[in-house]
Design a protein around this motif. Structure first.
Motif, PDB file in Angstrom:
ATOM      1  N   SER A 175       0.866  -1.165   0.000  1.00 17.52           N
ATOM      2  CA  SER A 175       0.000   0.000   0.000  1.00 17.52           C
ATOM      3  C   SER A 175       0.911   1.226   0.000  1.00 17.52           C
ATOM      4  CB  SER A 175      -0.902  -0.017   1.229  1.00 17.52           C
ATOM      5  OG  SER A 175      -1.451   1.243   1.421  1.00 17.52           O
ATOM      6  N   ILE A 176       1.143   1.761  -1.207  1.00 20.60           N
ATOM      7  CA  ILE A 176       2.024   2.928  -1.296  1.00 20.60           C
ATOM      8  C   ILE A 176       1.234   4.172  -0.931  1.00 20.60           C
ATOM      9  CG2 ILE A 176       3.468   4.308  -2.839  1.00 20.60           C
ATOM     10  CD1 ILE A 176       3.803   1.702  -4.495  1.00 20.60           C
ATOM     11  N   GLN A 212      -4.665  16.240 -13.238  1.00 14.57           N
ATOM     12  CA  GLN A 212      -4.356  15.634 -11.939  1.00 14.57           C
ATOM     13  C   GLN A 212      -3.288  14.566 -12.111  1.00 14.57           C
ATOM     14  OE1 GLN A 212      -7.626  15.244  -9.219  1.00 14.57           O
ATOM     15  NE2 GLN A 212      -6.898  13.241  -8.564  1.00 14.57           N
ATOM     16  N   ILE A 213      -2.306  14.608 -11.250  1.00 14.40           N
ATOM     17  CA  ILE A 213      -1.294  13.547 -11.246  1.00 14.40           C
ATOM     18  C   ILE A 213      -1.137  13.051  -9.813  1.00 14.40           C
ATOM     19  CG2 ILE A 213      -0.033  14.333 -13.308  1.00 14.40           C
ATOM     20  CD1 ILE A 213       1.903  15.819 -11.535  1.00 14.40           C
ATOM     21  N   GLU A 214      -0.414  11.962  -9.675  1.00 18.61           N
ATOM     22  CA  GLU A 214      -0.171  11.423  -8.330  1.00 18.61           C
ATOM     23  C   GLU A 214       1.323  11.259  -8.126  1.00 18.61           C
ATOM     24  OE1 GLU A 214      -3.970   8.680  -7.010  1.00 18.61           O
ATOM     25  OE2 GLU A 214      -2.184   7.719  -7.780  1.00 18.61           O
ATOM     26  N   LEU A 239       3.313  17.163   4.592  1.00 17.97           N
ATOM     27  CA  LEU A 239       2.259  16.478   3.834  1.00 17.97           C
ATOM     28  C   LEU A 239       1.908  15.153   4.495  1.00 17.97           C
ATOM     29  CD1 LEU A 239       3.585  17.165   0.225  1.00 17.97           C
ATOM     30  CD2 LEU A 239       1.620  18.227   1.356  1.00 17.97           C
ATOM     31  N   GLN A 240       0.631  14.771   4.336  1.00 16.68           N
ATOM     32  CA  GLN A 240       0.158  13.492   4.868  1.00 16.68           C
ATOM     33  C   GLN A 240      -0.471  12.673   3.751  1.00 16.68           C
ATOM     34  OE1 GLN A 240      -2.590  14.908   7.935  1.00 16.68           O
ATOM     35  NE2 GLN A 240      -1.108  14.151   9.429  1.00 16.68           N
ATOM     36  N   GLU A 241      -0.657  11.409   4.007  1.00 19.81           N
ATOM     37  CA  GLU A 241      -1.297  10.538   3.036  1.00 19.81           C
ATOM     38  C   GLU A 241      -2.640  11.149   2.597  1.00 19.81           C
ATOM     39  OE1 GLU A 241      -1.964   6.570   4.448  1.00 19.81           O
ATOM     40  OE2 GLU A 241      -2.560   5.853   2.465  1.00 19.81           O
ATOM     41  N   ASP A 242      -2.890  11.032   1.306  1.00 19.04           N
ATOM     42  CA  ASP A 242      -4.159  11.489   0.718  1.00 19.04           C
ATOM     43  C   ASP A 242      -4.364  13.003   0.696  1.00 19.04           C
ATOM     44  OD1 ASP A 242      -4.941   8.961  -0.030  1.00 19.04           O
ATOM     45  OD2 ASP A 242      -5.913   8.569   1.906  1.00 19.04           O
TER      46      ASP A 242
END
Lengths: 146, 84, 146, 84
Positions: free
Chosen positions: B6-7, B26-28, B69-72
């Motif tokens: 789970s990245i 949008q990119i990730e 920064l945090q996940e999501d």
């Protein structure tokens, strides 16, 4: 003072008929003595021999609406106004069509006039909206506000 | 045996001319520590970003300082506004 | 620069539909980037417990049109404008209805905004027009501009 | 024998509240020398005029100074404007 976050975005151009209906809706508010209206219209600017045929607008709508909400509250608190309406286009608006409609009403003209000018200035510089100027040959450039 | 990784990721929203530089709205990326680090990652991936001017928002809040920064988290890159 | 003396007077109220048609007529002028519109609306002011139900306007029309002509020329020479339209009611205009419509268009907003504010100011103080405020019980008083 | 007098006259136009003081939108007087004299005549005829503020135009031209009058001139008495 309006507390609810209001939508300001309209898909495509703002029509003269829509503006007339907005004006008409204020005729029952008999405390109003002055309406100041600003309309932004897409110019067919000539840039290196190519005319702009339309501007396509996109926005970070969520941030734009919350910025607009703050601007609205600030301007309501600074001027004695009856009401304030702002509409901005999203998507394509052809040259000659209207992309921004700012409508401020007040008992007296000074408040309406000052508030309208402030609103237009803040809308242009504080709302995350972008205009893509599309030329006749479908090339484009990104609009820059001065 | 199946390993499921789970990245942890963050979303990056792009606007105006930045959509062309980054080829999309949008990119990730993988989660990185903060916005400064994120910008370094992005500028490596999209060198044209180095010449771009933009403001940064994290979860729709403008952030002028380096921000953890945090996940999501959703990071928005906002080039100069040109509404009206 | 327009040289001909134009009529500005309209019998009775100025309708939202008339305003919409004026806006619409400017969509072919693709050099325009900004319209600034001022609308004067009759307020139902409460004076000694009596509400104004209408204002009845009269004018020295000949002097008003020639004063308006001079104002128009002066403002055209001071600002970079595309066009300028002024309409003022004569006769009775009910509370909530529109009695003054000032419409200035320019390539850029600053010129339109400044010119519109100047125009409204000069129209109010330099045109020989008089308003008679008529109350619900048909008594009246003469309007005073501040 | 019939004598026909041709009395030289001037027209006076009234506006706003002055129409009530002078009972009408237009009155006539005999020709007098100048606007100062005319005002004296009118204030005698309509005493409430003494308390009124108004500008004077002769043949649609505003006149701040005393102005000579001629036969058939039109004098306008203009109380403070209240358009808009």
């Amino acid at each position: 003072m309006e507390k609810q976050i209001k939508n300001i975005f309209i898909e495509g151009a703002i029509t003269p008929d829509f503006i007339a209906k907005s004006i008409c809706a204020h005729q029952s508010k008999t405390g109003i003595g002055a309406h100041q209206i600003f309309l932004g219209q897409v110019r067919a600017d000539l840039i290196q021999d190519k005319a702009v045929k339309a501007i396509e607008y996109t926005a970070h709508t969520e941030m734009a609406l919350s910025a607009m909400h703050e601007i609205r509250e600030a301007i309501f608190s600074q001027h004695k106004l009856t009401c304030m309406h702002v509409y901005h286009s999203l998507g394509k608006v052809a040259a000659g069509e209207i992309c921004l409609f700012v409508f401020v009403s007040a008992p007296h003209r000074n408040a309406a006039t000052k508030a309208c000018a402030e609103l237009v200035e803040r809308i242009k510089f504080e709302l995350p909206i972008w205009g893509k100027e599309i030329f006749e040959d479908n090339t484009h450039q990104w609009k820059i506000n001065n | 045996m199946l390993l499921i990784y789970s990245i942890m990721k963050i979303k990056i929203q792009l606007f105006g001319p930045l959509t062309e530089i980054c080829n999309g709205h949008q990119i990730e990326t993988e989660l990185v520590a903060d916005t400064h680090t994120l910008l370094e990652v992005l500028k490596k991936r999209y060198p044209a970003l180095k010449k771009s001017v933009f403001a940064i928002a994290v979860n729709n809040q403008l952030r002028k300082e380096n921000t953890l920064l945090q996940e999501d988290d959703t990071v928005s890159l906002l080039p100069p506004f040109s509404g009206g």
